[in-house]
Scaffold this motif. Structure first.
Motif, mmCIF file in Angstrom:
data_model
loop_
_atom_site.group_PDB
_atom_site.id
_atom_site.type_symbol
_atom_site.label_atom_id
_atom_site.label_comp_id
_atom_site.label_asym_id
_atom_site.label_seq_id
_atom_site.Cartn_x
_atom_site.Cartn_y
_atom_site.Cartn_z
ATOM 1 N N ASN A 62 61.463 19.994 18.762
ATOM 2 C CA ASN A 62 61.216 20.677 17.498
ATOM 3 C C ASN A 62 59.797 21.208 17.338
ATOM 4 O OD1 ASN A 62 63.845 20.196 16.602
ATOM 5 N ND2 ASN A 62 63.299 18.209 15.789
ATOM 6 N N PHE A 63 58.860 20.762 18.179
ATOM 7 C CA PHE A 63 57.460 21.138 18.012
ATOM 8 C C PHE A 63 56.823 21.497 19.351
ATOM 9 C CE2 PHE A 63 58.340 18.062 14.640
ATOM 10 C CZ PHE A 63 57.881 18.726 13.516
ATOM 11 N N PHE A 64 55.792 22.337 19.276
ATOM 12 C CA PHE A 64 54.866 22.514 20.385
ATOM 13 C C PHE A 64 53.790 21.454 20.165
ATOM 14 C CE2 PHE A 64 56.398 26.950 19.858
ATOM 15 C CZ PHE A 64 56.954 27.123 21.119
ATOM 16 N N LYS B 205 60.426 27.829 16.351
ATOM 17 C CA LYS B 205 61.487 28.629 15.743
ATOM 18 C C LYS B 205 62.764 28.392 16.543
ATOM 19 C CE LYS B 205 58.741 31.024 12.981
ATOM 20 N NZ LYS B 205 58.419 30.365 11.766
ATOM 21 N N LEU B 206 63.892 28.809 15.995
ATOM 22 C CA LEU B 206 65.178 28.583 16.643
ATOM 23 C C LEU B 206 65.235 29.255 18.014
ATOM 24 C CD1 LEU B 206 67.942 27.291 16.364
ATOM 25 C CD2 LEU B 206 68.749 29.400 15.329
ATOM 26 N N THR C 92 63.804 27.125 25.439
ATOM 27 C CA THR C 92 63.484 25.871 26.127
ATOM 28 C C THR C 92 64.739 25.297 26.782
ATOM 29 O OG1 THR C 92 61.760 25.431 24.509
ATOM 30 C CG2 THR C 92 62.508 23.573 25.818
ATOM 31 N N LEU C 93 65.866 25.318 26.065
ATOM 32 C CA LEU C 93 67.124 24.808 26.626
ATOM 33 C C LEU C 93 67.573 25.649 27.825
ATOM 34 C CD1 LEU C 93 69.092 23.933 23.379
ATOM 35 C CD2 LEU C 93 68.039 22.357 24.992
ATOM 36 N N LYS C 94 67.419 26.985 27.739
ATOM 37 C CA LYS C 94 67.776 27.854 28.867
ATOM 38 C C LYS C 94 66.920 27.552 30.086
ATOM 39 C CE LYS C 94 69.067 31.938 26.313
ATOM 40 N NZ LYS C 94 68.656 33.312 25.998
ATOM 41 N N GLY D 117 51.970 25.340 9.166
ATOM 42 C CA GLY D 117 52.876 25.046 10.270
ATOM 43 C C GLY D 117 52.553 23.834 11.114
ATOM 44 N N TYR D 118 51.444 23.149 10.873
ATOM 45 C CA TYR D 118 51.075 21.991 11.674
ATOM 46 C C TYR D 118 51.483 20.695 10.983
ATOM 47 C CZ TYR D 118 48.293 24.539 15.076
ATOM 48 O OH TYR D 118 47.884 25.369 16.091
#
Length: 147
Positions: free
Chosen positions: A13-15, A123-124, A130-132, A97-98
């Protein structure tokens, strides 16, 4: 160092950046539960209030011989950090955003430590990418392994 729990959701969910090590203020038999691995970091987060950092919504299972009055498994626990570290984190979280997310809990010399990091929400489309990438990497590893 013995890693007790990882927070995979945090990296999804986060960087995550700017990792810090913090001690956790535990009560009674909670240290036994942590040492036995009865901890969950999913949905947990860190807040800063009155110049102190707190770990919220972290599940630590009660031990079987613990006091029934201390059975609040998801209570707020104080994090042990230096003042300048707290001020640096607080300044960063005021930016848009942090947030501060715990990434793992581990034991060092009989003491429970939590690794926290500064997270910027994904973001979505970032999550999908990331999943790809992970699926492609897995396919490549499989192909290399079979040949």
């Amino acid at each position: 160092m013995k890693i007790i729990a990882n927070n995979k959701k945090a990296y999804h969910n986060f960087f995550v950046s700017d990792l810090l090590e913090a001690g956790i203020e535990l009560k009674g038999g909670e240290i036994k539960s942590v040492a036995n691995g009865k901890v969950s970091l999913s949905d947990s987060f860190v807040t800063i209030k009155n110049g102190e950092a707190y770990l919220r919504n972290c599940y630590i299972a009660p031990t079987d011989n613990s006091n029934p009055n201390d059975s609040d498994c998801k209570r707020t626990r104080k994090l042990l950090l230096h003042k300048e570290e707290i001020l640096k984190l607080e300044k960063k979280t005021q930016e848009k955003g942090y947030s501060i997310v715990p990434t793992k809990i581990y034991m060092i010399k009989g003491k429970a430590k939590v690794e926290i990091g500064l997270g910027k929400g994904k973001k979505l489309y970032d999550k999908r990418q990331t999943l790809k990438d992970r699926a492609v990497r897995r396919e490549i590893d499989r192909a290399v392994k079979t040949h």
